[in-house]
Scaffold this active site. Structure first.
Site, short mmCIF file in Angstrom:
data_model
loop_
_atom_site.label_atom_id
_atom_site.label_comp_id
_atom_site.label_asym_id
_atom_site.label_seq_id
_atom_site.Cartn_x
_atom_site.Cartn_y
_atom_site.Cartn_z
N CYS A 1 0.82 -1.22 0.00
CA CYS A 1 0.00 0.00 0.00
C CYS A 1 0.85 1.26 0.00
O CYS A 1 0.40 2.32 -0.46
CB CYS A 1 -0.93 0.01 1.21
SG CYS A 1 -1.92 -1.46 1.31
N HIS B 1 -3.88 6.93 0.96
CA HIS B 1 -4.12 5.59 0.39
C HIS B 1 -5.53 5.18 0.76
O HIS B 1 -5.95 5.31 1.91
CB HIS B 1 -3.09 4.60 0.95
CG HIS B 1 -3.51 3.18 0.81
ND1 HIS B 1 -3.89 2.66 -0.41
CD2 HIS B 1 -3.65 2.19 1.73
CE1 HIS B 1 -4.23 1.38 -0.23
NE2 HIS B 1 -4.10 1.07 1.05
N ASN C 1 -10.10 -0.98 -2.26
CA ASN C 1 -8.69 -0.76 -1.97
C ASN C 1 -7.86 -1.33 -3.12
O ASN C 1 -7.85 -2.54 -3.35
CB ASN C 1 -8.35 -1.46 -0.64
CG ASN C 1 -6.90 -1.30 -0.22
OD1 ASN C 1 -6.05 -0.97 -1.03
ND2 ASN C 1 -6.64 -1.54 1.05
O1 UT7 Z 1 -4.64 -1.24 2.71
C1 UT7 Z 1 -3.84 -1.85 3.66
C2 UT7 Z 1 -4.27 -1.56 5.01
N1 UT7 Z 1 -5.54 -2.18 5.28
C3 UT7 Z 1 -6.33 -1.63 6.14
O2 UT7 Z 1 -6.03 -0.58 6.65
C4 UT7 Z 1 -7.58 -2.36 6.54
C5 UT7 Z 1 -7.80 -2.22 8.04
N2 UT7 Z 1 -8.91 -2.98 8.55
C6 UT7 Z 1 -10.19 -2.74 8.24
O3 UT7 Z 1 -10.47 -1.91 7.39
C7 UT7 Z 1 -11.28 -3.47 8.98
O4 UT7 Z 1 -10.70 -4.21 10.03
C8 UT7 Z 1 -12.12 -4.43 8.09
C9 UT7 Z 1 -13.00 -3.61 7.15
C10 UT7 Z 1 -11.22 -5.34 7.30
C11 UT7 Z 1 -13.03 -5.28 8.95
O5 UT7 Z 1 -13.84 -4.47 9.74
P1 UT7 Z 1 -13.98 -4.75 11.28
O6 UT7 Z 1 -14.88 -3.75 11.82
O7 UT7 Z 1 -12.60 -4.82 11.86
O8 UT7 Z 1 -14.71 -6.15 11.31
P2 UT7 Z 1 -14.25 -7.53 12.00
O9 UT7 Z 1 -13.19 -8.18 11.20
O10 UT7 Z 1 -14.00 -7.27 13.45
O11 UT7 Z 1 -15.55 -8.41 11.88
C12 UT7 Z 1 -16.76 -8.04 12.57
C13 UT7 Z 1 -17.83 -9.04 12.22
C14 UT7 Z 1 -17.42 -10.50 12.43
O12 UT7 Z 1 -18.56 -11.21 12.87
P3 UT7 Z 1 -18.75 -11.54 14.43
O13 UT7 Z 1 -17.54 -12.34 14.83
O14 UT7 Z 1 -18.82 -10.21 15.12
O15 UT7 Z 1 -20.01 -12.31 14.46
C15 UT7 Z 1 -17.06 -10.96 11.04
O16 UT7 Z 1 -17.23 -12.35 10.87
O17 UT7 Z 1 -18.19 -8.93 10.83
C16 UT7 Z 1 -18.07 -10.21 10.20
N3 UT7 Z 1 -17.61 -10.00 8.83
C17 UT7 Z 1 -18.45 -9.81 7.81
N4 UT7 Z 1 -19.78 -9.77 7.72
C18 UT7 Z 1 -20.32 -9.52 6.52
C19 UT7 Z 1 -16.34 -9.92 8.37
N5 UT7 Z 1 -16.33 -9.68 7.06
C20 UT7 Z 1 -17.63 -9.60 6.67
C21 UT7 Z 1 -18.26 -9.36 5.44
N6 UT7 Z 1 -19.61 -9.33 5.41
N7 UT7 Z 1 -17.56 -9.13 4.31
#
Ligand code: UT7
Length: 336
Positions: A115, A262, A292
């Protein structure tokens, strides 16, 4: 010592639009979740059958950047290509751009900083121009993520975020006291290498071994991201490296005319904006349309900002990135 400036910007994105609703037909996800957590509404997926590889997309972006810079492709002295998704494991795509553009036997360098790759590449180009070694450098950021994502519900935490595309800039020697690139800043923290990584195939886990084991539980050939962990580091490092660029140049946040971060997650951009006390018009976001696109995201955003007339002479522009490595970087430039 010379100064360098960005003399042309261009981008190319594949025609195929994949909406959140499209993804929800093959993955257990939904538009509401993706929009709320990331701001993404749609992304582009390349058409491999039509030959849309990273180098091909990068070459198209480069041709537009060259046109807008109003210079001939034959005036390019050096190529820098930033990507984490090269056409081939080796050689890197820089040499393919040299061939596809049909230009002389100039050097071509590949940058592997994910990135942050575009800003790292900008810094390298800036140094070559400052020393007088080169006059015009083509810098490309291009990615093709779609072919390598886990498009099952298992991979939903990663696969809904990424998209394909390419952006390019021409970096030229500044003339007549033009300021251009003021400073660049780069950092890394390798102890977190595995928090956002694609681990296989690698030199200790080669394809024959993977094929022989044929292990359905082996997910090492899909990108892995510890999302929460990456998010928390991203918001801190983004702000730090922006501040570093401002301090180096005795500027303050209110001096920034446009921050082009980014495009990792709209929530990250909004968090930084709020933390730094910036207005909406000071921050450029287009992740809604493309997801992204890693090394391509900043040059795509720059090209769109230029098309919208937001990169005007005299404007102070800040670029900042954070990602896999971890690596993070920023650049401050005065548009000319
Ligand atoms: O470009 C390089 C740098 N990258 C970044 O900066 C990305 C940084 N991270 C993020 O942007 C976020 O962490 C994400 C967008 C990837 C994820 O968001 P989050 O708020 O951290 O979600 P999470 O991974 O904690 O997941 C929350 C819930 C989980 O369910 P439970 O365990 O709470 O029941 C996941 O299973 O959301 C669920 N989940 C989804 N649900 C629907 C994870 N992915 C999805 C999905 N659709 N695509």
């Amino acid at each position: 010592m010379y100064s360098s400036k960005i003399s042309g910007v261009g981008h190319y994105v594949p025609e195929r639009v994949v909406t959140n609703d499209d993804l929800s037909k093959i993955i257990d996800t939904n538009d509401a979740w993706i929009t709320e957590r990331t701001g993404i509404k749609e992304r582009r997926f390349a058409d491999l059958e039509a030959g849309e590889t990273p180098s091909v997309m990068g070459t198209k972006a480069a041709e537009l950047a060259l046109k807008r810079a109003n210079i001939s492709k034959h005036d390019i002295d050096f190529i820098i290509f930033a990507t984490l998704s090269p056409d081939y494991y080796f050689p890197g795509p820089g040499v393919m751009v040299q061939d596809q553009l049909g230009i002389g036997e100039i050097g071509a360098l590949d940058v592997r900083n994910q990135c942050s790759g575009f800003v790292y590449g900008l810094s390298v180009a800036d140094q070559f121009i400052k020393t007088g070694m080169y006059k015009n450098i083509l810098l490309i950021g291009a990615e093709l993520h779609s072919g390598g994502l886990d498009m099952t519900s298992r991979g939903r935490g990663v696969s809904v975020i990424f998209g394909d595309g390419a952006g390019a800039v021409v970096i030229s020697r500044a003339e007549n006291g033009e300021e251009g690139i003021l400073s660049t800043h780069m950092h890394s923290e390798g102890k977190y290498a595995k928090e956002l990584a694609l681990l296989s195939p690698n030199t200790s886990h080669w394809v024959p071994e993977i094929m022989q084991k044929n292990d359905p539980e082996d997910l090492s050939y899909y990108p892995y991201m510890n999302g929460n962990f990456v998010f928390k580091h991203a918001v801190v490092r983004f702000s730090e490296v922006i501040e570093e660029a401002l301090q180096t140049n005795n500027c303050s946040v209110s001096d920034i005319d446009l921050l082009i971060p980014h495009q990792a997650n709209l929530r990250i951009s909004q968090f930084i904006q709020k933390k730094m006390g910036m207005r909406d018009d000071q921050v450029f976001n287009n992740i809604m349309k493309y997801g992204n696109t890693t090394a391509a995201s900043i040059p795509i955003a720059m090209s769109e900002a230029w098309e919208e007339g937001r990169l005007q002479p005299g404007k102070l522009i800040c670029l900042a990135a954070f990602g896999s490595g971890f690596t993070w970087a920023s650049a401050l430039l005065r548009w000319h």
